[in-house]
Design a protein around this motif. Structure first.
Motif, short mmCIF file in Angstrom:
data_model
loop_
_atom_site.label_atom_id
_atom_site.label_comp_id
_atom_site.label_asym_id
_atom_site.label_seq_id
_atom_site.Cartn_x
_atom_site.Cartn_y
_atom_site.Cartn_z
N ALA A 72 59.52 36.29 -70.08
CA ALA A 72 59.60 35.70 -68.91
C ALA A 72 58.30 35.99 -68.62
CB ALA A 72 60.61 36.17 -68.22
N GLY A 73 58.23 34.67 -67.97
CA GLY A 73 56.72 34.61 -67.25
C GLY A 73 57.53 33.60 -65.56
N THR A 74 56.33 34.14 -65.18
CA THR A 74 55.42 32.86 -63.33
C THR A 74 55.52 32.29 -63.92
OG1 THR A 74 53.91 33.92 -63.43
CG2 THR A 74 56.29 34.99 -62.26
N VAL A 75 55.37 31.02 -63.97
CA VAL A 75 54.56 29.08 -63.81
C VAL A 75 54.79 28.67 -62.86
CG1 VAL A 75 55.69 29.28 -66.34
CG2 VAL A 75 56.95 28.04 -64.51
N ASP A 76 53.62 27.24 -62.90
CA ASP A 76 53.98 26.42 -61.86
C ASP A 76 53.17 25.37 -62.68
OD1 ASP A 76 52.82 25.00 -59.64
OD2 ASP A 76 51.60 26.57 -59.41
N ILE A 77 54.19 24.59 -63.37
CA ILE A 77 54.02 23.44 -63.41
C ILE A 77 54.57 21.85 -63.18
CG2 ILE A 77 54.35 24.78 -65.64
CD1 ILE A 77 57.24 23.81 -66.30
N GLN A 115 65.55 23.05 -66.37
CA GLN A 115 64.88 22.57 -68.13
C GLN A 115 65.46 23.25 -69.23
OE1 GLN A 115 60.99 20.22 -67.95
NE2 GLN A 115 61.34 21.37 -65.40
N TYR A 116 65.46 22.34 -70.67
CA TYR A 116 65.94 23.25 -71.42
C TYR A 116 65.17 22.93 -72.95
CZ TYR A 116 69.63 25.46 -68.33
OH TYR A 116 69.59 25.68 -67.44
N TYR A 117 64.89 23.58 -73.48
CA TYR A 117 64.55 23.01 -74.88
C TYR A 117 64.26 24.21 -76.06
CZ TYR A 117 61.36 20.51 -71.41
OH TYR A 117 61.25 19.94 -70.01
N PRO A 118 65.06 23.47 -76.90
CA PRO A 118 66.27 24.27 -78.05
C PRO A 118 64.24 24.44 -79.12
CG PRO A 118 66.64 22.49 -77.85
CD PRO A 118 66.12 22.34 -76.86
N ALA A 135 51.54 32.48 -90.85
CA ALA A 135 51.21 31.59 -90.79
C ALA A 135 51.81 30.87 -90.66
CB ALA A 135 50.70 30.70 -92.08
N GLY A 136 52.52 29.81 -90.13
CA GLY A 136 54.10 29.41 -89.92
C GLY A 136 54.28 27.91 -88.95
N VAL A 137 55.64 27.43 -88.41
CA VAL A 137 55.55 26.16 -88.27
C VAL A 137 57.15 26.66 -87.04
CG1 VAL A 137 56.93 26.04 -90.22
CG2 VAL A 137 56.57 23.37 -88.33
N ALA A 138 56.74 25.60 -85.90
CA ALA A 138 57.98 25.59 -85.34
C ALA A 138 58.32 23.92 -84.79
CB ALA A 138 57.67 26.24 -84.29
N PHE A 139 59.17 23.10 -85.16
CA PHE A 139 60.08 22.13 -84.43
C PHE A 139 60.77 21.96 -82.81
CE2 PHE A 139 63.36 18.52 -85.34
CZ PHE A 139 62.40 17.95 -84.98
N ALA A 140 60.55 21.55 -82.30
CA ALA A 140 61.21 21.51 -81.35
C ALA A 140 61.99 19.51 -81.37
CB ALA A 140 60.60 22.13 -80.26
N PRO A 141 63.22 19.31 -81.74
CA PRO A 141 63.69 18.07 -81.52
C PRO A 141 63.46 17.15 -80.09
CG PRO A 141 65.25 20.50 -81.73
CD PRO A 141 64.33 20.41 -82.07
N GLU A 142 63.50 18.77 -78.79
CA GLU A 142 63.57 17.75 -77.41
C GLU A 142 62.70 17.98 -76.70
OE1 GLU A 142 66.63 16.17 -76.43
OE2 GLU A 142 67.45 16.89 -78.33
N GLY A 143 61.69 18.19 -77.54
CA GLY A 143 60.54 18.03 -77.11
C GLY A 143 59.61 19.01 -76.28
N ARG A 144 58.86 19.45 -75.54
CA ARG A 144 58.72 20.77 -75.02
C ARG A 144 57.98 19.88 -73.43
NH1 ARG A 144 55.23 24.24 -76.13
NH2 ARG A 144 56.57 25.92 -76.31
N TRP A 145 57.27 21.37 -72.83
CA TRP A 145 57.67 21.40 -70.79
C TRP A 145 56.57 20.07 -70.80
CZ3 TRP A 145 52.69 22.30 -69.22
CH2 TRP A 145 52.10 22.92 -69.62
N PHE A 146 55.48 20.58 -71.54
CA PHE A 146 54.23 19.33 -71.28
C PHE A 146 54.92 17.83 -71.91
CE2 PHE A 146 50.66 19.17 -69.42
CZ PHE A 146 49.81 17.92 -70.33
#
Length: 228
Positions: A72-77, A115-118, A135-146
């Motif tokens: 968790a974290g506080t944000v300002d987007i 907003q929800y991003y799996p 090292a690694g890889v991450a895939f977000a099929p619905e995009g991300r917050w930005f």
């Protein structure tokens, strides 16, 4: 160490390898921290509009490798987001020299709507004694917050090196590339040092990205965590 899993977000400061407090029950170890940073960064981009943020995490890690928890974290987007909650679950396999990890995460933002991003992540790490690498890889099929709606394939590498003759200090480095659908791909990287004082961890790092704008311009960031 279980808390190594708190990785890919960048400078929530998860690139660290010291043990944390844990409480065991029925094969589970409960671990967590609370802290703050002068800029809450996510893969080179500021989640807190380059301002102060409070962060925290709690997770349950079973001796068989299964784990789940919440960051968790506080944000300002843009769009009025005030809080970020990231639910995670996964499995870590210690194969001797290498540790393999796969997880599913649901990144959520709240305030002015939700907003929800799996995302699915996989990584391999190894501790060479003189250095810890991952090292690694991450895939977000619905995009991300930005960039919502644009699928994101993120590749990354991290190296941690204890500083010779100063055992309390560790050099931490990170580099990543985000391949995003239909828009410009982004690089990010960071380098810094971390130090443990009892149950507290202090981190000083420079973090930047190739994004041409306020959110991605480089900054020196200070972070502190207290493990409970």
């Amino acid at each position: 160490m279980h808390m190594r899993r708190i990785l890919v977000a960048g400078l929530g400061f998860g690139l660290l390898s010291q043990p944390v407090w844990s409480q065991s029950t029925d094969g589970f170890a409960i671990e967590g921290y609370v802290g703050g940073v002068t800029d809450y960064r996510d893969r080179g981009l500021s989640l807190s509009d380059r301002g102060l943020a409070i962060t925290g995490s709690v997770g349950a890690f079973h001796e068989n490798g299964f784990y789940f928890g919440l960051d968790a974290g506080t944000v300002d987007i843009a769009g009025g987001g005030d809080a970020r909650l990231e639910f995670f679950t996964g499995y870590s396999l210690d194969a001797g020299d290498y540790v393999y990890d796969i997880s599913f995460e649901l990144d959520t933002f709240h305030g002015g709507g939700s907003q929800y991003y799996p995302e699915v992540k996989a990584s391999v790490s190894r501790d060479f004694g003189l250095a810890f690498t991952r090292a690694g890889v991450a895939f977000a099929p619905e995009g991300r917050w930005f960039t919502p709606g644009n699928d994101s394939l993120y590749t990354f590498a991290d190296v941690e090196v204890p500083i010779p003759n100063i055992p309390a200090l560790t050099l931490i480095t990170h580099v990543g590339r985000d391949f995003r659908g239909d828009i410009e791909n982004l690089w990010d990287w960071s380098v810094g040092v971390s130090a443990f004082v009892s149950d507290a961890e202090l981190t000083l790092a420079y973090d930047t990205s190739s994004f041409d704008g306020r959110a991605g311009s480089g900054r020196v960031i200070f972070g502190a965590r207290w493990y409970f």
